[in-house]
Design a protein around this motif. Structure first.
Motif, PDB file in Angstrom:
ATOM      1  N   VAL A 220       0.563 -64.149  -7.254  1.00 30.28           N
ATOM      2  CA  VAL A 220       0.454 -63.849  -5.361  1.00 30.28           C
ATOM      3  C   VAL A 220      -0.251 -63.467  -4.303  1.00 30.28           C
ATOM      4  N   SER A 221      -0.944 -62.642  -5.094  1.00 28.70           N
ATOM      5  CA  SER A 221      -2.015 -62.038  -4.394  1.00 28.70           C
ATOM      6  C   SER A 221      -3.319 -62.581  -3.982  1.00 28.70           C
ATOM      7  N   TRP A 222      -4.224 -62.971  -5.377  1.00 25.55           N
ATOM      8  CA  TRP A 222      -5.586 -63.082  -5.245  1.00 25.55           C
ATOM      9  C   TRP A 222      -5.829 -64.884  -5.170  1.00 25.55           C
ATOM     10  N   GLY A 223      -4.370 -64.763  -6.184  1.00 26.11           N
ATOM     11  CA  GLY A 223      -3.889 -66.752  -6.337  1.00 26.11           C
ATOM     12  C   GLY A 223      -3.660 -67.429  -5.106  1.00 26.11           C
ATOM     13  N   GLN A 279      -8.013 -51.735 -24.688  1.00 23.80           N
ATOM     14  CA  GLN A 279      -8.243 -51.738 -23.852  1.00 23.80           C
ATOM     15  C   GLN A 279      -8.978 -52.932 -23.748  1.00 23.80           C
ATOM     16  N   TYR A 280      -8.665 -54.215 -22.496  1.00 21.29           N
ATOM     17  CA  TYR A 280      -8.737 -54.736 -22.163  1.00 21.29           C
ATOM     18  C   TYR A 280     -10.251 -55.142 -21.488  1.00 21.29           C
ATOM     19  N   ASP A 281     -11.618 -55.260 -22.308  1.00 20.21           N
ATOM     20  CA  ASP A 281     -12.349 -55.193 -20.820  1.00 20.21           C
ATOM     21  C   ASP A 281     -13.161 -56.151 -19.966  1.00 20.21           C
ATOM     22  N   THR A 282     -12.280 -57.582 -20.701  1.00 17.02           N
ATOM     23  CA  THR A 282     -12.888 -58.636 -20.089  1.00 17.02           C
ATOM     24  C   THR A 282     -12.018 -59.079 -19.169  1.00 17.02           C
ATOM     25  N   HIS A 283     -10.380 -58.583 -18.915  1.00 19.57           N
ATOM     26  CA  HIS A 283      -9.245 -58.593 -18.338  1.00 19.57           C
ATOM     27  C   HIS A 283      -9.722 -56.989 -16.772  1.00 19.57           C
ATOM     28  N   ARG A 284     -10.057 -56.358 -17.484  1.00 19.36           N
ATOM     29  CA  ARG A 284     -10.574 -55.060 -16.797  1.00 19.36           C
ATOM     30  C   ARG A 284     -11.806 -55.105 -16.020  1.00 19.36           C
ATOM     31  N   ASN A 285     -12.500 -55.866 -16.089  1.00 14.40           N
ATOM     32  CA  ASN A 285     -13.575 -55.786 -15.302  1.00 14.40           C
ATOM     33  C   ASN A 285     -13.735 -57.134 -14.097  1.00 14.40           C
ATOM     34  N   ILE A 286     -12.969 -58.165 -14.501  1.00 14.08           N
ATOM     35  CA  ILE A 286     -12.318 -59.191 -13.555  1.00 14.08           C
ATOM     36  C   ILE A 286     -11.533 -58.590 -12.560  1.00 14.08           C
ATOM     37  N   GLY A 287     -10.124 -57.768 -12.847  1.00 12.60           N
ATOM     38  CA  GLY A 287      -9.303 -56.979 -11.752  1.00 12.60           C
ATOM     39  C   GLY A 287     -10.317 -56.327 -10.952  1.00 12.60           C
ATOM     40  N   ILE A 288     -11.537 -55.414 -11.755  1.00 10.17           N
ATOM     41  CA  ILE A 288     -12.493 -54.087 -10.481  1.00 10.17           C
ATOM     42  C   ILE A 288     -13.121 -55.197  -9.625  1.00 10.17           C
ATOM     43  N   THR A 289     -13.434 -56.815 -10.012  1.00 12.24           N
ATOM     44  CA  THR A 289     -14.079 -57.487  -9.201  1.00 12.24           C
ATOM     45  C   THR A 289     -13.702 -58.075  -8.789  1.00 12.24           C
ATOM     46  N   LEU A 290     -12.787 -58.390  -8.483  1.00 14.99           N
ATOM     47  CA  LEU A 290     -11.586 -59.210  -7.530  1.00 14.99           C
ATOM     48  C   LEU A 290     -11.458 -57.644  -6.549  1.00 14.99           C
ATOM     49  N   PHE A 291     -10.855 -56.699  -6.715  1.00 17.68           N
ATOM     50  CA  PHE A 291     -10.303 -55.908  -6.321  1.00 17.68           C
ATOM     51  C   PHE A 291     -11.291 -55.600  -5.186  1.00 17.68           C
ATOM     52  N   CYS A 292     -12.835 -55.254  -6.041  1.00 19.29           N
ATOM     53  CA  CYS A 292     -13.844 -54.927  -4.380  1.00 19.29           C
ATOM     54  C   CYS A 292     -14.627 -56.048  -3.251  1.00 19.29           C
TER      55      CYS A 292
END
Length: 310
Positions: A220-223, A279-292
């Motif tokens: 809902v937020s980013w999409g 740990q799901y590295d790709t998912h986590r990295n995408i989330g961090i990037t979007l949040f930043c």
């Protein structure tokens, strides 16, 4: 702005409630006939990994006769079924599990043995269990089904167990680490040996709901809200008749998107902290990037307000 935020949150909650919280497995284990003509008084279709448990339990002696069936596997897979003595293992039912492991060796024979699990990166080494296990055997049938037979001696006051089951790859006649996708990480539940009632262990159903909420909030937020707000600023501000309404709509969408995104990000952090060793590295990295990126945009607009005149 407040009205838009409440609407977005209500929409997210409704969607999360409408999603299924578990995956039912079809099939009736009670109709299964063992080639050895063994008969068990109870059985359960396990909800993940095409698995079934058959058992007979005698409470007065603590004797648990069981057969664990795992279908849809090949000679390149190992399977395991375990009891974890800690019924309150919330973050992971894997550590401390007392497991039985079976796989087909390259010479065509079936190996079955006991393995206590003491780490997340276990190679399922053979060892002694906290329980007495006898009559241990296994058979590989029809090139797609492994069955483990055993008799456990449990404390006579143990009527409910925390069971864990799993599958993974075999390499050079040795088990390798299993995948960390949802069916594997969710393959655990408590089982009442007398009534046959089961329940997701350690808040498994709660974690699934949290995952659903996490996904919906971020979608809902980013999409939805963030792109819609950007489109409002891009296409409506050129119309003088839309000024200054476009700006307030744009600001409401962007602010609401960020607030909902923060909530989604927070649920992701909580899920990560509750999933020790996974740990799901790709998912986590995408989330961090979007949040930043979202945070930078909010700070940019708060420092340099958008003009409502071009």
């Amino acid at each position: 702005m407040a009205g838009m935020l409440r609407l977005a949150m209500a929409f997210s909650v409704l969607l999360s409630l409408s999603l299924p919280s578990s995956h039912a497995q079809t099939g009736a284990c009670g109709n299964y006939k063992f080639t050895s003509n063994k008969i068990f008084t109870s059985c359960s279709d396990l909800p993940y990994l095409n698995s079934f448990l058959h058992w007979t339990f005698e409470q007065s002696t603590g004797k648990l006769q069981m057969a664990y069936r795992h279908t849809g596997i090949t000679t390149s897979n190992w399977v395991a079924w375990a009891i974890n003595p800690n019924l309150n293992s919330e973050s992971s039912a894997m550590l401390g599990a007392q497991s039985l492991v079976a796989f087909q060796q390259s010479n065509g024979t079936t190996r079955v043995y006991k393995s206590p699990i003491s780490s997340y990166q276990t190679n399922l080494a053979e060892g002694n269990l906290n329980y007495v296990v006898s009559d241990l055997s296994a058979e590989y049938l029809n090139n797609d089904e492994m069955i483990i037979f055993a008799t456990w001696t449990l404390p006579t006051n143990s009527t409910t167990i925390l069971q864990v089951w799993q599958q993974g790859p075999v390499s050079s006649d040795s088990p390798s680490v299993h995948p960390t996708v949802a069916p594997n990480t969710n393959a655990k539940q408590t089982l009442n040996l007398l009534s046959g009632q089961t329940a997701s262990s350690g808040g498994g159903g709660s974690r699934i709901r949290k995952k659903n909420i996490h996904g919906i909030l971020n979608a809902v937020s980013w999409g939805v809200l963030m792109p819609f707000g950007a489109m409002v600023a891009r296409y409506l501000k050129v119309f003088k008749s839309a000024d200054p309404a476009w700006f307030y709509l744009h600001a409401t969408c962007q602010t609401s998107a960020y607030v909902v995104g923060v909530a989604g990000w927070a649920t992701g952090l909580k899920l990560g902290s509750d999933s020790t060793g996974i740990q799901y590295d790709t998912h986590r990295n995408i989330g961090i990037t979007l949040f930043c990126l979202g945070t930078l945009q909010v700070f940019r607009h708060s420092s340099h307000p958008i003009s409502t005149h071009g």
